[in-house]
Design a protein around this motif. Sequence first.
Motif, PDB file in Angstrom:
ATOM      1  N   GLN A 432     161.545   8.589 116.470  1.00  8.65           N
ATOM      2  CA  GLN A 432     160.111   8.570 116.745  1.00  8.65           C
ATOM      3  C   GLN A 432     159.773   9.434 117.954  1.00  8.65           C
ATOM      4  OE1 GLN A 432     159.391   4.371 117.097  1.00  8.65           O
ATOM      5  NE2 GLN A 432     159.917   3.986 114.949  1.00  8.65           N
ATOM      6  N   ALA A 433     160.632   9.415 118.964  1.00  5.00           N
ATOM      7  CA  ALA A 433     160.394  10.226 120.156  1.00  5.00           C
ATOM      8  C   ALA A 433     160.484  11.715 119.831  1.00  5.00           C
ATOM      9  CB  ALA A 433     161.397   9.869 121.246  1.00  5.00           C
ATOM     10  N   MET A 434     161.454  12.090 119.028  1.00  2.00           N
ATOM     11  CA  MET A 434     161.592  13.503 118.652  1.00  2.00           C
ATOM     12  C   MET A 434     160.380  13.960 117.837  1.00  2.00           C
ATOM     13  SD  MET A 434     163.353  16.258 118.844  1.00  2.00           S
ATOM     14  CE  MET A 434     164.066  17.680 118.003  1.00  2.00           C
ATOM     15  N   ARG A 435     159.922  13.117 116.949  1.00  2.00           N
ATOM     16  CA  ARG A 435     158.753  13.462 116.143  1.00  2.00           C
ATOM     17  C   ARG A 435     157.531  13.686 117.051  1.00  2.00           C
ATOM     18  NH1 ARG A 435     157.694  12.101 110.746  1.00  2.00           N
ATOM     19  NH2 ARG A 435     159.541  10.763 110.820  1.00  2.00           N
ATOM     20  N   ARG A 436     157.304  12.791 117.995  1.00  2.27           N
ATOM     21  CA  ARG A 436     156.177  12.944 118.914  1.00  2.27           C
ATOM     22  C   ARG A 436     156.329  14.199 119.769  1.00  2.27           C
ATOM     23  NH1 ARG A 436     156.723   7.201 119.460  1.00  2.27           N
ATOM     24  NH2 ARG A 436     158.034   7.498 121.299  1.00  2.27           N
ATOM     25  N   THR A 437     157.552  14.476 120.182  1.00  7.88           N
ATOM     26  CA  THR A 437     157.787  15.652 121.020  1.00  7.88           C
ATOM     27  C   THR A 437     157.518  16.930 120.256  1.00  7.88           C
ATOM     28  OG1 THR A 437     159.493  14.401 122.198  1.00  7.88           O
ATOM     29  CG2 THR A 437     159.452  16.776 122.536  1.00  7.88           C
ATOM     30  N   VAL A 438     158.010  17.008 119.034  1.00 10.31           N
ATOM     31  CA  VAL A 438     157.775  18.198 118.217  1.00 10.31           C
ATOM     32  C   VAL A 438     156.279  18.389 117.999  1.00 10.31           C
ATOM     33  CG1 VAL A 438     158.064  19.183 115.916  1.00 10.31           C
ATOM     34  CG2 VAL A 438     160.036  18.212 117.112  1.00 10.31           C
ATOM     35  N   LEU A 439     155.592  17.320 117.606  1.00  9.48           N
ATOM     36  CA  LEU A 439     154.153  17.449 117.350  1.00  9.48           C
ATOM     37  C   LEU A 439     153.400  17.885 118.600  1.00  9.48           C
ATOM     38  CD1 LEU A 439     153.592  14.310 115.087  1.00  9.48           C
ATOM     39  CD2 LEU A 439     153.426  16.703 114.392  1.00  9.48           C
ATOM     40  N   SER A 440     153.819  17.410 119.760  1.00  6.18           N
ATOM     41  CA  SER A 440     153.172  17.820 121.009  1.00  6.18           C
ATOM     42  C   SER A 440     153.325  19.313 121.268  1.00  6.18           C
ATOM     43  CB  SER A 440     153.766  17.045 122.192  1.00  6.18           C
ATOM     44  OG  SER A 440     153.450  15.677 122.124  1.00  6.18           O
ATOM     45  N   ASN A 441     154.286  19.934 120.598  1.00  5.26           N
ATOM     46  CA  ASN A 441     154.562  21.353 120.802  1.00  5.26           C
ATOM     47  C   ASN A 441     154.198  22.203 119.598  1.00  5.26           C
ATOM     48  OD1 ASN A 441     156.009  21.930 123.509  1.00  5.26           O
ATOM     49  ND2 ASN A 441     156.908  19.994 122.824  1.00  5.26           N
ATOM     50  N   LEU A 442     153.330  21.701 118.744  1.00  8.69           N
ATOM     51  CA  LEU A 442     152.832  22.477 117.619  1.00  8.69           C
ATOM     52  C   LEU A 442     151.351  22.744 117.821  1.00  8.69           C
ATOM     53  CD1 LEU A 442     154.548  20.760 114.532  1.00  8.69           C
ATOM     54  CD2 LEU A 442     155.407  22.626 115.971  1.00  8.69           C
ATOM     55  N   HIS A 443     151.039  23.942 118.277  1.00 14.13           N
ATOM     56  CA  HIS A 443     149.648  24.355 118.469  1.00 14.13           C
ATOM     57  C   HIS A 443     149.484  25.769 117.912  1.00 14.13           C
ATOM     58  CE1 HIS A 443     149.941  20.993 121.324  1.00 14.13           C
ATOM     59  NE2 HIS A 443     148.663  20.806 121.014  1.00 14.13           N
ATOM     60  N   GLY A 444     149.663  25.863 116.600  1.00 16.75           N
ATOM     61  CA  GLY A 444     149.595  27.152 115.924  1.00 16.75           C
ATOM     62  C   GLY A 444     150.875  27.941 116.027  1.00 16.75           C
ATOM     63  N   ILE A 445     151.667  27.681 117.054  1.00 19.37           N
ATOM     64  CA  ILE A 445     153.011  28.216 117.230  1.00 19.37           C
ATOM     65  C   ILE A 445     153.886  27.069 117.720  1.00 19.37           C
ATOM     66  CG2 ILE A 445     152.179  30.546 117.770  1.00 19.37           C
ATOM     67  CD1 ILE A 445     152.832  29.934 120.740  1.00 19.37           C
ATOM     68  N   PRO A 446     155.217  27.179 117.559  1.00 21.84           N
ATOM     69  CA  PRO A 446     156.110  26.160 118.128  1.00 21.84           C
ATOM     70  C   PRO A 446     156.362  26.477 119.596  1.00 21.84           C
ATOM     71  CG  PRO A 446     157.388  27.758 116.869  1.00 21.84           C
ATOM     72  CD  PRO A 446     155.946  28.169 116.749  1.00 21.84           C
ATOM     73  N   THR A 447     155.894  25.627 120.490  1.00 17.04           N
ATOM     74  CA  THR A 447     156.008  25.887 121.922  1.00 17.04           C
ATOM     75  C   THR A 447     157.184  25.128 122.521  1.00 17.04           C
ATOM     76  OG1 THR A 447     154.506  24.096 122.548  1.00 17.04           O
ATOM     77  CG2 THR A 447     153.528  26.244 122.042  1.00 17.04           C
ATOM     78  N   ASP A 448     157.408  25.361 123.809  1.00 15.38           N
ATOM     79  CA  ASP A 448     158.502  24.683 124.502  1.00 15.38           C
ATOM     80  C   ASP A 448     158.021  23.434 125.229  1.00 15.38           C
ATOM     81  OD1 ASP A 448     156.984  26.237 126.217  1.00 15.38           O
ATOM     82  OD2 ASP A 448     158.621  26.579 127.615  1.00 15.38           O
ATOM     83  N   THR A 449     156.845  23.521 125.813  1.00 18.45           N
ATOM     84  CA  THR A 449     156.297  22.375 126.539  1.00 18.45           C
ATOM     85  C   THR A 449     154.792  22.533 126.636  1.00 18.45           C
ATOM     86  OG1 THR A 449     156.023  21.455 128.783  1.00 18.45           O
ATOM     87  CG2 THR A 449     157.056  23.606 128.617  1.00 18.45           C
TER      88      THR A 449
END
Length: 855
Positions: A432-449
Amino acid sequence: MHVGSLKAEYAVRPLGTDVDRPRFSWVAVAPGYGAVQTAYQLRVRAGETGSWDSGKVSSSQSFGIEYDGPALTPRTRYHWSVRLWDGSDQETEWASEEWFETGLLDEGFGSAQWIGGETSSAPLLRRAFSVDGSVRRARLYASGLGYADLRINGQPVTDAVLDPGFTDYGRTVLYVTHDVTELLRTGSNVVGAELGRGFFGMNTPNVWRWHQAPWTAEPRLIARLVIEYDDGRVAEVVSDPSWRITGGPTISDSLYTGETYDARRALPGWDAAGFDDSSWSTASVVEAPAGRLRAQEHEPIQIIETVDPVELDEVRPGVWIADFGRTTAGWVRLRVRASAGTTVSLTYGETVADGNVVAVNGHVEGDRIQRDEYIAAGSGVEEWEPRFSYKGFRHVQITGARADVQLRVVHSDVRSVTGFESSEPAYEQFEQAMRRTVLSNLHGIPTDTPFYEKNGWTGDAQVGAPTMLATLDLARFFTKWLGDIRDSQAESGQLPVIIPTNGWGFAELAPATEWPTVYPILLHEMHRTYGDERLLREHWDSLTRYLAWELDRVEDGLSVSVLGDWLPPGYSDGPAPEDRRLTGTAYLYRAVLVAAEIGDLLGKAHDYRKAAAELADGLNRTFLDRGLAVYRSADDPDYRQTSNAVPLAFGIVPEELAERVAANLAADVEARGFHLNTGCLGVGVLLPVLTAYGYGDAATKVALQRSYPSWGYWFDLGADTMWEMWEADSRSRNHYFQGTVVQWILENVAGLRNAGVGWERIVVRPDARGETASASIRTETIRGRVTVMWRRVSRVFSLEVHVPVGMTAVVHVPSESATDVAAVPQSLAGSATYEDGFTIYTVGAGIWNFTSRTA
């Protein structure tokens, strides 16, 4: 059998596609066992007119079926359906019709012009027009750079935010199609736009030089509103000097520093009919960005969820801190009552220290970081939320006035495809934490933070892609980003370490082979996950140019890299201590082998296997101690797990030494008290390699470790997302590249592995069951839903596998012998083989149940 889940270009009812030959997909569903699709028939129509009928096509293919009719016309809705034939040549009913709608295609924006003007704040643009009849359909095609908040008659035209998507604006500019039929009314109407800066008009100095990008300019808009009347007339409103412009209440906006909004400058009704814009200026025709206008095909960024704070405390007079109980990306919605001119300050951060939210970013000039400011109008209860920046945070510090705030979770609206459950709470927590982290870094591109950089680091996506694709539907998202990769390529063939780029990352932190080799490897993962051959064809030329650049700089069989296994324990400054040529060469080896597979599939001539062999020889010659069966370099302060796990994972280790290298790896893990010493490159392969070579118990102990360095250590410190560093003072607390343990959880604990192109074949093998009594995984694949559920009670092991039509499953049932397994249906009896503690069955579509006795 019946058919459902119809999609065109991976989307349900895509509005405004510029793909000239859209691809269709569906899912066949049937009860019982062994169902197959043997043929299909597709029909496509525009209005009542048939456009294309494939006829009956003998094929089991259920995705990637290209439209093959007459050329599609712009701005047209096409309806389509499909029917299937099963193994008995019985046909299904026609599926309920779906549709797709073309965008502007080659027609373009017609007479529309890019418009803007010099304003001291975020510009407001408006254009009044009349509607003089019954409207059948109306579409607004628009691109506002960097972002556009579009409105008609006072209403937003979309629920998307931070739109359109970020690209290399010198190569590609995205426009979006909006259905605005219901927003128009007979008589006077107004179309309006407020424009934000984004990365296009960034004016905050930063180390990546986004403020000096070749495309950097003031915000601008191009728009084409097409109105079709019931009586057949067509009218258009386009962006040109007839529009009016003024500076709005958004005084400043920056993705790094936040926004300032002066409510005293608000212009109520500016986006509606009847507003007096006589004091506004005439919009200017401005220079068009160099990039080609193309329809936005990937999912928009949206407000996904609204959350109240779990705590809102006044930490000292006049200072409040809201804790939302989760680390995420987005912003807050403010509700306040204050006198006119009062400035309410909102500072966002992931942590709190000494009674203040921590908002420091050494990469960005100035001391204002992630801070929104709202200047009250003094008109009673006022509500506001930012529109042109997002933040990474858990806490918000409020000063200036007591205010209520709500969290707005904001990210690309990608669909979750996987559900996971386990009797081991840590595994569920990590997933669940990884899923939330990935989604937090999806804003049209895959970001780092979402806090510090918001950059598309290629290395992060490199290590994260398998886990990301296993949990989310990223077909459209990664298709877009692969286009960004191609756009970012230099004439030499080189790729930068961040994508999109303004030129930064070709010399800075480069060459870094492990980072841009994401290009071939992500293409391979997209083919494996979605069976996407078109992507391979479209990118082959750019891919070969990139690999030619990489191979041209190989010296003595080695690839030089400056980054390596980033951020292992004890190295919070970044680089790992080992010789980075080892991982650089290993990743280039993997990349050229993947390219060889792609070339074979496309029928393209290549010599990539020869290049791979030379790289493997160079790596083994330089770093492999054959006597000790250990990979090491002169720079190593100790045994480096990544240096040994990566060659094992990529198949570089000579066959006769592989078992010994793996045994030494397991011995080092045990000697460290079952701790890892890997950074972002090693963390995702360490546990799978240990498990593959029979050390699943050691892998389990590492995964469930609670002391430093480990995932459990983070969560005992209060983490709810994956962190950038293993240390307690990790800079970023929303960074997915150290969280790839989840791939091992899904593939080895739950036991589901994609083993073929487009999920044509799966392997079910729960070979890391230690400390776990049960696990289940449910995944929506391109072929339909796969489910694996297992439970162990004492020595009895129960396993249930759901296999969709079009898929074959190789099921490994843990057992002491083949005779200890009972299977349903009983027709499976006698069809199994036995190997290394597993009874192995090969099955097709159906629900299969197995019970066995295990040691």
